[in-house]
Design a protein around this motif. Structure first.
Motif, PDB file in Angstrom:
ATOM      1  N   ALA A   1       0.804  -1.218   0.000  1.00 37.80           N
ATOM      2  CA  ALA A   1       0.000   0.000   0.000  1.00 37.80           C
ATOM      3  C   ALA A   1       0.838   1.269   0.000  1.00 37.80           C
ATOM      4  O   ALA A   1       2.034   1.247   0.305  1.00 37.80           O
ATOM      5  N   ALA A   2       0.165   2.356  -0.338  1.00 32.95           N
ATOM      6  CA  ALA A   2       0.784   3.683  -0.350  1.00 32.95           C
ATOM      7  C   ALA A   2       0.456   4.398   0.955  1.00 32.95           C
ATOM      8  O   ALA A   2      -0.720   4.610   1.269  1.00 32.95           O
ATOM      9  N   ASP A   3       1.495   4.740   1.705  1.00 34.26           N
ATOM     10  CA  ASP A   3       1.315   5.452   2.980  1.00 34.26           C
ATOM     11  C   ASP A   3       1.359   6.958   2.722  1.00 34.26           C
ATOM     12  O   ASP A   3       2.403   7.608   2.845  1.00 34.26           O
ATOM     13  N   LEU A   4       0.217   7.491   2.358  1.00 35.95           N
ATOM     14  CA  LEU A   4       0.145   8.882   1.911  1.00 35.95           C
ATOM     15  C   LEU A   4       0.568   9.874   2.982  1.00 35.95           C
ATOM     16  O   LEU A   4       1.277  10.850   2.699  1.00 35.95           O
ATOM     17  N   ASP A   5       0.147   9.654   4.222  1.00 32.02           N
ATOM     18  CA  ASP A   5       0.505  10.582   5.298  1.00 32.02           C
ATOM     19  C   ASP A   5       2.011  10.585   5.549  1.00 32.02           C
ATOM     20  O   ASP A   5       2.624  11.646   5.751  1.00 32.02           O
TER      21      ASP A   5
ATOM     22  N   LEU B   1       4.544   5.744  -5.480  1.00 33.96           N
ATOM     23  CA  LEU B   1       3.190   6.270  -5.706  1.00 33.96           C
ATOM     24  C   LEU B   1       2.779   7.199  -4.570  1.00 33.96           C
ATOM     25  O   LEU B   1       2.205   8.268  -4.807  1.00 33.96           O
ATOM     26  N   ALA B   2       3.077   6.795  -3.321  1.00 33.15           N
ATOM     27  CA  ALA B   2       2.718   7.620  -2.161  1.00 33.15           C
ATOM     28  C   ALA B   2       3.399   8.978  -2.221  1.00 33.15           C
ATOM     29  O   ALA B   2       2.839   9.990  -1.771  1.00 33.15           O
TER      30      ALA B   2
ATOM     31  N   ASP C   1       1.197  13.173 -11.480  1.00 37.67           N
ATOM     32  CA  ASP C   1      -0.248  13.240 -11.243  1.00 37.67           C
ATOM     33  C   ASP C   1      -0.866  11.841 -11.299  1.00 37.67           C
ATOM     34  O   ASP C   1      -1.730  11.500 -10.482  1.00 37.67           O
ATOM     35  N   ALA C   2      -0.434  11.039 -12.265  1.00 36.38           N
ATOM     36  CA  ALA C   2      -0.967   9.679 -12.405  1.00 36.38           C
ATOM     37  C   ALA C   2      -0.584   8.820 -11.206  1.00 36.38           C
ATOM     38  O   ALA C   2      -1.395   8.024 -10.701  1.00 36.38           O
ATOM     39  N   ALA C   3       0.656   8.973 -10.732  1.00 35.92           N
ATOM     40  CA  ALA C   3       1.112   8.220  -9.559  1.00 35.92           C
ATOM     41  C   ALA C   3       0.273   8.590  -8.337  1.00 35.92           C
ATOM     42  O   ALA C   3      -0.144   7.725  -7.567  1.00 35.92           O
ATOM     43  N   HIS C   4       0.006   9.874  -8.180  1.00 35.56           N
ATOM     44  CA  HIS C   4      -0.792  10.327  -7.033  1.00 35.56           C
ATOM     45  C   HIS C   4      -2.210   9.760  -7.092  1.00 35.56           C
ATOM     46  O   HIS C   4      -2.748   9.311  -6.072  1.00 35.56           O
ATOM     47  N   ARG C   5      -2.802   9.767  -8.281  1.00 34.79           N
ATOM     48  CA  ARG C   5      -4.166   9.225  -8.415  1.00 34.79           C
ATOM     49  C   ARG C   5      -4.203   7.743  -8.042  1.00 34.79           C
ATOM     50  O   ARG C   5      -5.133   7.287  -7.366  1.00 34.79           O
TER      51      ARG C   5
ATOM     52  N   GLN D   1      -6.513   3.709  -5.569  1.00 34.00           N
ATOM     53  CA  GLN D   1      -6.405   2.249  -5.593  1.00 34.00           C
ATOM     54  C   GLN D   1      -5.560   1.658  -4.467  1.00 34.00           C
ATOM     55  O   GLN D   1      -5.836   0.541  -4.034  1.00 34.00           O
ATOM     56  N   PHE D   2      -4.534   2.392  -4.012  1.00 37.08           N
ATOM     57  CA  PHE D   2      -3.561   1.755  -3.129  1.00 37.08           C
ATOM     58  C   PHE D   2      -3.351   2.453  -1.791  1.00 37.08           C
ATOM     59  O   PHE D   2      -2.367   2.191  -1.106  1.00 37.08           O
ATOM     60  N   SER D   3      -4.254   3.312  -1.401  1.00 35.79           N
ATOM     61  CA  SER D   3      -4.089   3.972  -0.112  1.00 35.79           C
ATOM     62  C   SER D   3      -4.155   2.932   1.006  1.00 35.79           C
ATOM     63  O   SER D   3      -4.942   1.993   0.967  1.00 35.79           O
ATOM     64  N   ARG D   4      -3.311   3.096   2.016  1.00 38.87           N
ATOM     65  CA  ARG D   4      -3.239   2.140   3.126  1.00 38.87           C
ATOM     66  C   ARG D   4      -4.595   2.013   3.813  1.00 38.87           C
ATOM     67  O   ARG D   4      -5.030   0.910   4.159  1.00 38.87           O
TER      68      ARG D   4
END
Length: 409
Positions: free
Chosen positions: A191-195, A320-321, A374-378, A383-386
């Motif tokens: 997953a992508a750890d956005l925070d 991605l994150a 931008d595509a990586a962020h989307r 799709q991959f948010s933790r």
């Protein structure tokens, strides 16, 4: 729910390594569950016998020192796996549990998981991070027919006793079902750890400014293991070509593993070391966000073996994150995703000169880079948010033990 969580190589953000188990466990705790993680302390130094207990954001973590590193011989690594298998079985059997969860690799973690689950008469859920023994057999790393049979039997044992199996990619899930048809299987990738990867731009500017070799130059980064399967020398050769086109390009490798010295030697031989190529030892996960924030592009590589295409590498999701394009050199589901979304590059796995030429162009193409970011962020958000993938994870555990009242949210 009381959950015993077995992961031989658990890491928290203060350590170097993937934090999937930490992130999942702390969210379980936040939902009202009780989590006991059983793991190893693989650091060197004086061997201390006995368990050590810490608390990570409400997660109770039980550590036993079992030294391990990629430079160990095959026999020494097998010994480490077996040692933890026995220790974890005894520890897990003593802990109260409504469910036992074990995540591989190594495959041997299934044994203490199944033993504890049977003794406690509770469900067992197994997570497959790499498809064993299929991948090492395809790589030629597991040639002994007796060991192949033992490893295959261990995989059968794990799948047969699991209420449900979590696989980190569809290819891994297909492998589980191919070995044992009818096994209930759910795909939950890394997953992508956005925070974690939301970094103050000022920190990024300061990071670039403090390194004279970097400044405002385009930067490709590789963060993670330098093992035999990773083939990071591919990127060194590609950057040799790219730097002939554009001498200002830079490549930073941050990691560790058996191929560290050979990779360093190759960079030196090609005249790149400390000029184009810079190598840093592994850093805690908490330090990666500023490094990726400074990157123009990230990267993830494997050797040209189709079985490795099913990987779910942390570095892919970290990129991605961080909203960074990622370059990979293999086929499979990640390659399809990058081609469909434009979030990165799929490089020719056999032609490093062609790969280098592509990198040289794209590391300077500001229009492409902006679109790829931008595509990586989307992808990270949609799709991959933790948080998004945790919902699927908790649902698997709840399905496995439906009679336990779900904690109040």
């Amino acid at each position: 729910m009381r959950i015993v969580y077995i992961h031989q190589y658990y890491c928290n953000p203060g350590m170097a390594g993937g934090i999937r188990s930490y992130e999942q466990a702390r969210r379980l705790v936040a939902r009202g569950h009780t989590v006991d993680v059983i793991t190893t302390d693989i650091t060197g130094g004086t061997r201390e016998l006995g368990w050590r207990t810490t608390v990570d954001d409400g997660i109770t973590v039980h550590w036993f020192r079992v030294p391990y590193n990629n430079n160990m011989s095959f026999a020494r690594r097998i010994r480490a796996f077996a040692e933890f298998m026995v220790l974890a079985a005894v520890k897990a059997a003593r802990l109260k549990a409504d469910l036992v969860f074990a995540t591989s690799t190594p495959l041997t973690v299934a044994v203490p998981g199944v033993i504890a689950a049977k003794l406690r008469r509770v469900p067992f859920v197994f997570e497959v991070r790499d498809l064993w023994p299929e991948v090492p057999i395809e790589m030629g790393a597991l040639r002994n027919p007796v060991l192949r049979k033992v490893a295959g039997g261990l995989a059968d044992f794990a799948y047969r006793n699991a209420t449900e199996v979590i696989a980190l990619s569809q290819g891994m899930a297909d492998g589980v079902v191919a070995r044992r048809p009818g096994t209930p299987t759910t795909v939950i990738p890394n997953a992508a750890d956005l925070d974690l990867f939301a970094v103050d731009p000022e920190r990024v500017r300061a990071f670039r400014a403090q390194h004279d070799w970097l400044g405002d130059r385009p930067l490709l980064v590789y963060t993670g293991a330098l093992g035999v399967v990773n083939g990071v020398e591919y990127l060194v050769r590609a950057m040799h070509t790219a730097s002939r086109v554009d001498p200002d390009l830079r490549f930073l490798i941050v990691g560790h593993g058996k191929q560290w010295e050979p990779t360093k030697a190759l960079a030196a031989e090609l005249g790149l070391l400390h000029k184009v190529v810079h190598m840093w030892e592994k850093v805690p996960k908490s330090e990666l966000p500023v490094i990726l924030g400074a990157a123009t592009m990230s990267s993830s590589t494997v050797r040209p073996i189709p079985g490795l295409w099913n990987n779910s590498a942390n570095k892919f999701f970290d990129a991605l994150a961080a909203s960074r394009p990622i370059a990979i050199n293999h086929g499979g589901w990640q390659a399809d995703l990058l081609r469909e979304t434009g979030a990165g590059l799929v490089l020719d796995p056999a032609d490093t000169e062609k790969a280098g030429a592509e990198l040289a162009v794209h590391l300077r193409d500001e229009v492409w880079l902006r679109q790829a970011r931008d595509a990586a962020h989307r992808l990270a958000v949609e799709q991959f948010s933790r948080d998004l993938l945790f919902e699927k994870f908790e649902a698997v555990l709840t399905r496995a033990k439906p009679e336990v009242q779900h904690a109040h949210r």
